[in-house]
Write a protein that holds these residues in place. Sequence first.
Motif, PDB file in Angstrom:
ATOM      1  N   ALA A 171       0.682  -1.205   0.080  1.00  9.64           N
ATOM      2  CA  ALA A 171       0.116  -0.129  -0.154  1.00  9.64           C
ATOM      3  C   ALA A 171       0.830   1.280  -0.042  1.00  9.64           C
ATOM      4  O   ALA A 171       0.678   2.265  -0.852  1.00  9.64           O
ATOM      5  CB  ALA A 171      -0.927   0.067   1.292  1.00  9.64           C
ATOM      6  N   GLU A 172       1.942   1.315   0.815  1.00  5.65           N
ATOM      7  CA  GLU A 172       2.776   2.525   1.081  1.00  5.65           C
ATOM      8  C   GLU A 172       3.375   2.643  -0.425  1.00  5.65           C
ATOM      9  O   GLU A 172       3.596   3.750  -0.665  1.00  5.65           O
ATOM     10  CB  GLU A 172       3.814   2.114   1.912  1.00  5.65           C
ATOM     11  N   ALA A 173       4.025   1.496  -0.883  1.00  4.44           N
ATOM     12  CA  ALA A 173       4.626   1.773  -2.196  1.00  4.44           C
ATOM     13  C   ALA A 173       3.673   2.066  -3.571  1.00  4.44           C
ATOM     14  O   ALA A 173       3.990   3.402  -4.140  1.00  4.44           O
ATOM     15  CB  ALA A 173       5.427   0.400  -2.814  1.00  4.44           C
ATOM     16  N   ASP A 174       2.505   1.636  -3.427  1.00  5.88           N
ATOM     17  CA  ASP A 174       1.338   2.144  -4.272  1.00  5.88           C
ATOM     18  C   ASP A 174       1.016   3.737  -4.036  1.00  5.88           C
ATOM     19  O   ASP A 174       1.209   4.360  -5.249  1.00  5.88           O
ATOM     20  CB  ASP A 174       0.293   1.500  -3.988  1.00  5.88           C
ATOM     21  N   VAL A 175       0.964   3.937  -3.001  1.00  2.00           N
ATOM     22  CA  VAL A 175       0.573   5.422  -2.622  1.00  2.00           C
ATOM     23  C   VAL A 175       1.802   6.565  -3.179  1.00  2.00           C
ATOM     24  O   VAL A 175       1.406   7.552  -3.698  1.00  2.00           O
ATOM     25  CB  VAL A 175       0.111   5.860  -1.106  1.00  2.00           C
ATOM     26  N   LYS A 176       2.919   5.993  -2.788  1.00  2.00           N
ATOM     27  CA  LYS A 176       4.187   6.794  -3.432  1.00  2.00           C
ATOM     28  C   LYS A 176       3.963   6.874  -4.946  1.00  2.00           C
ATOM     29  O   LYS A 176       4.386   7.974  -5.267  1.00  2.00           O
ATOM     30  CB  LYS A 176       5.315   6.191  -2.859  1.00  2.00           C
ATOM     31  N   ALA A 177       3.952   5.735  -5.560  1.00  2.00           N
ATOM     32  CA  ALA A 177       3.977   5.829  -6.905  1.00  2.00           C
ATOM     33  C   ALA A 177       2.699   6.871  -7.439  1.00  2.00           C
ATOM     34  O   ALA A 177       3.043   7.817  -8.096  1.00  2.00           O
ATOM     35  CB  ALA A 177       3.627   4.380  -7.555  1.00  2.00           C
ATOM     36  N   MET A 178       1.493   6.772  -6.614  1.00  2.00           N
ATOM     37  CA  MET A 178       0.501   7.558  -7.116  1.00  2.00           C
ATOM     38  C   MET A 178       0.829   9.124  -6.828  1.00  2.00           C
ATOM     39  O   MET A 178       0.754   9.564  -7.805  1.00  2.00           O
ATOM     40  CB  MET A 178      -0.754   7.285  -6.222  1.00  2.00           C
ATOM     41  N   CYS A 179       1.520   9.411  -5.714  1.00  2.00           N
ATOM     42  CA  CYS A 179       1.950  10.789  -5.418  1.00  2.00           C
ATOM     43  C   CYS A 179       3.024  11.232  -6.813  1.00  2.00           C
ATOM     44  O   CYS A 179       2.786  12.454  -7.284  1.00  2.00           O
ATOM     45  CB  CYS A 179       2.598  10.917  -4.284  1.00  2.00           C
ATOM     46  N   ASP A 180       3.735  10.408  -7.166  1.00  2.52           N
ATOM     47  CA  ASP A 180       4.987  10.778  -8.021  1.00  2.52           C
ATOM     48  C   ASP A 180       4.348  10.798  -9.509  1.00  2.52           C
ATOM     49  O   ASP A 180       4.911  11.728 -10.255  1.00  2.52           O
ATOM     50  CB  ASP A 180       5.964   9.737  -8.052  1.00  2.52           C
ATOM     51  N   LYS A 181       3.222  10.125  -9.862  1.00  3.06           N
ATOM     52  CA  LYS A 181       2.532  10.240 -10.952  1.00  3.06           C
ATOM     53  C   LYS A 181       1.390  11.012 -11.293  1.00  3.06           C
ATOM     54  O   LYS A 181       1.218  11.622 -12.405  1.00  3.06           O
ATOM     55  CB  LYS A 181       2.184   8.853 -11.379  1.00  3.06           C
ATOM     56  N   LEU A 182       0.818  11.288 -10.098  1.00  4.52           N
ATOM     57  CA  LEU A 182      -0.548  12.144 -10.571  1.00  4.52           C
ATOM     58  C   LEU A 182      -0.831  13.065  -9.353  1.00  4.52           C
ATOM     59  O   LEU A 182      -1.212  14.408  -9.670  1.00  4.52           O
ATOM     60  CB  LEU A 182      -1.834  10.995 -10.471  1.00  4.52           C
ATOM     61  N   LEU A 183      -0.687  12.629  -8.064  1.00  6.86           N
ATOM     62  CA  LEU A 183      -1.300  13.685  -7.135  1.00  6.86           C
ATOM     63  C   LEU A 183      -0.411  14.700  -6.675  1.00  6.86           C
ATOM     64  O   LEU A 183      -1.003  15.746  -6.058  1.00  6.86           O
ATOM     65  CB  LEU A 183      -1.383  12.722  -5.753  1.00  6.86           C
ATOM     66  N   ALA A 184       0.901  14.735  -6.954  1.00 10.22           N
ATOM     67  CA  ALA A 184       1.772  15.799  -6.595  1.00 10.22           C
ATOM     68  C   ALA A 184       2.840  16.158  -7.713  1.00 10.22           C
ATOM     69  O   ALA A 184       3.056  15.176  -8.600  1.00 10.22           O
ATOM     70  CB  ALA A 184       2.726  15.512  -5.385  1.00 10.22           C
ATOM     71  N   ASN A 185       3.144  17.220  -7.644  1.00  6.86           N
ATOM     72  CA  ASN A 185       4.303  17.637  -8.807  1.00  6.86           C
ATOM     73  C   ASN A 185       5.722  17.652  -8.187  1.00  6.86           C
ATOM     74  O   ASN A 185       5.848  18.648  -7.380  1.00  6.86           O
ATOM     75  CB  ASN A 185       3.857  19.087  -9.369  1.00  6.86           C
ATOM     76  N   PRO A 186       6.543  16.643  -8.355  1.00  7.59           N
ATOM     77  CA  PRO A 186       7.649  16.280  -7.482  1.00  7.59           C
ATOM     78  C   PRO A 186       8.761  17.555  -7.588  1.00  7.59           C
ATOM     79  O   PRO A 186       9.574  17.490  -6.867  1.00  7.59           O
ATOM     80  CB  PRO A 186       8.156  14.939  -7.852  1.00  7.59           C
ATOM     81  N   VAL A 187       8.585  18.214  -8.621  1.00  2.00           N
ATOM     82  CA  VAL A 187       9.339  19.382  -8.783  1.00  2.00           C
ATOM     83  C   VAL A 187       9.380  20.553  -7.935  1.00  2.00           C
ATOM     84  O   VAL A 187      10.165  20.949  -7.339  1.00  2.00           O
ATOM     85  CB  VAL A 187       9.278  19.889 -10.337  1.00  2.00           C
ATOM     86  N   ILE A 188       7.882  20.829  -7.663  1.00  2.85           N
ATOM     87  CA  ILE A 188       7.795  21.957  -6.768  1.00  2.85           C
ATOM     88  C   ILE A 188       7.259  21.490  -5.426  1.00  2.85           C
ATOM     89  O   ILE A 188       6.826  22.126  -4.612  1.00  2.85           O
ATOM     90  CB  ILE A 188       7.041  22.855  -7.316  1.00  2.85           C
ATOM     91  N   GLU A 189       6.540  20.345  -5.556  1.00  6.16           N
ATOM     92  CA  GLU A 189       5.842  19.972  -4.224  1.00  6.16           C
ATOM     93  C   GLU A 189       6.339  18.808  -3.459  1.00  6.16           C
ATOM     94  O   GLU A 189       7.063  17.656  -4.018  1.00  6.16           O
ATOM     95  CB  GLU A 189       4.556  19.572  -4.575  1.00  6.16           C
ATOM     96  N   SER A 190       6.293  18.822  -2.028  1.00  6.70           N
ATOM     97  CA  SER A 190       6.460  17.595  -1.388  1.00  6.70           C
ATOM     98  C   SER A 190       5.452  17.115  -0.728  1.00  6.70           C
ATOM     99  O   SER A 190       4.192  17.740  -0.778  1.00  6.70           O
ATOM    100  CB  SER A 190       7.589  18.017  -0.050  1.00  6.70           C
ATOM    101  N   TYR A 191       5.171  15.743  -0.429  1.00  7.16           N
ATOM    102  CA  TYR A 191       3.945  15.155   0.214  1.00  7.16           C
ATOM    103  C   TYR A 191       4.182  14.186   1.408  1.00  7.16           C
ATOM    104  O   TYR A 191       5.456  13.685   1.707  1.00  7.16           O
ATOM    105  CB  TYR A 191       3.283  14.200  -1.146  1.00  7.16           C
ATOM    106  N   ARG A 192       3.351  13.994   2.189  1.00  4.25           N
ATOM    107  CA  ARG A 192       3.374  13.084   3.123  1.00  4.25           C
ATOM    108  C   ARG A 192       2.244  12.050   3.357  1.00  4.25           C
ATOM    109  O   ARG A 192       1.200  12.465   3.022  1.00  4.25           O
ATOM    110  CB  ARG A 192       3.391  13.947   4.605  1.00  4.25           C
ATOM    111  N   VAL A 193       2.665  10.774   3.517  1.00  2.00           N
ATOM    112  CA  VAL A 193       1.684   9.805   3.130  1.00  2.00           C
ATOM    113  C   VAL A 193       1.258   9.050   4.606  1.00  2.00           C
ATOM    114  O   VAL A 193       2.291   9.202   5.491  1.00  2.00           O
ATOM    115  CB  VAL A 193       2.107   8.721   2.255  1.00  2.00           C
ATOM    116  N   ASP A 194      -0.052   8.998   5.024  1.00  2.00           N
ATOM    117  CA  ASP A 194      -0.447   8.583   6.442  1.00  2.00           C
ATOM    118  C   ASP A 194      -1.390   7.457   5.874  1.00  2.00           C
ATOM    119  O   ASP A 194      -2.198   7.511   5.017  1.00  2.00           O
ATOM    120  CB  ASP A 194      -1.046   9.372   7.159  1.00  2.00           C
TER     121      ASP A 194
END
Lengths: 80, 80
Positions: free
Chosen positions: A54-77
Motif C-alpha cells: 500500500a505504501e509503495a502504491d501511494v508513493k507511486a500515485m503521488c509521483d505520477k498524479l497527486l503531486a508535482n515532485p518538482v515543486i511539491e513535497s508530500y506526506r503519506v499516512d
Amino acid sequence: MKAVVHVFLKPGVLDVQGKAVENALHGLGWSNVDGVRVGRVITFDLGQDDRASAEADVKAMCDKLLANPVIESYRVDLDA
Amino acid sequence: MKAVVHVFLKPGVLDVQGKAVENALHGLGWSNVDGVRVGRVITFDLGQDDRASAEADVKAMCDKLLANPVIESYRVDLDA
C-alpha cells in the motif's frame, strides 16, 4: 486501508495562495498571523490491506498524479 | 502557536475534483481505489499562545474566510 496524502509546496517555493490568505487575514484584523501555507489533502480507500505494498502504491500515485515532485513535497499516512 | 486547518466538502456534496482524481487513478491501473476526496489544508502561525482564544480565533477565520460553511466542513488542530 485508508490513505491520507498531504501535498505542500516545497519550502523555497513562493506560495501565492498562502500569501493571499495571509493578506486577507491581516485585513480582517488578525495581524499577528504569519507563515500561511496552503496545501492539498487527498483521502481515499486503497482497497487492499497489505501495508508495505500500500505504501509503495501511494508513493507511486503521488509521483505520477497527486503531486508535482518538482515543486511539491508530500506526506503519506496510512490507516488500517 | 501553530494551527493546521483541514477543509473538506461535506459528505453529501459531490466532490468533482475527487471524482476526477479517482478516474485518473483507475486509468493508471489502480482500479481498487475508491472514495477519493480532495480537500485543502492551511497551516499558519497564530502569533499568540493562549489556547482558548487561539481556538476561537481560528474558528472565526474558518467561518469568515478559510471555508465555505454552506458546503464545507473544517477541522482545527492547534500545536504549541
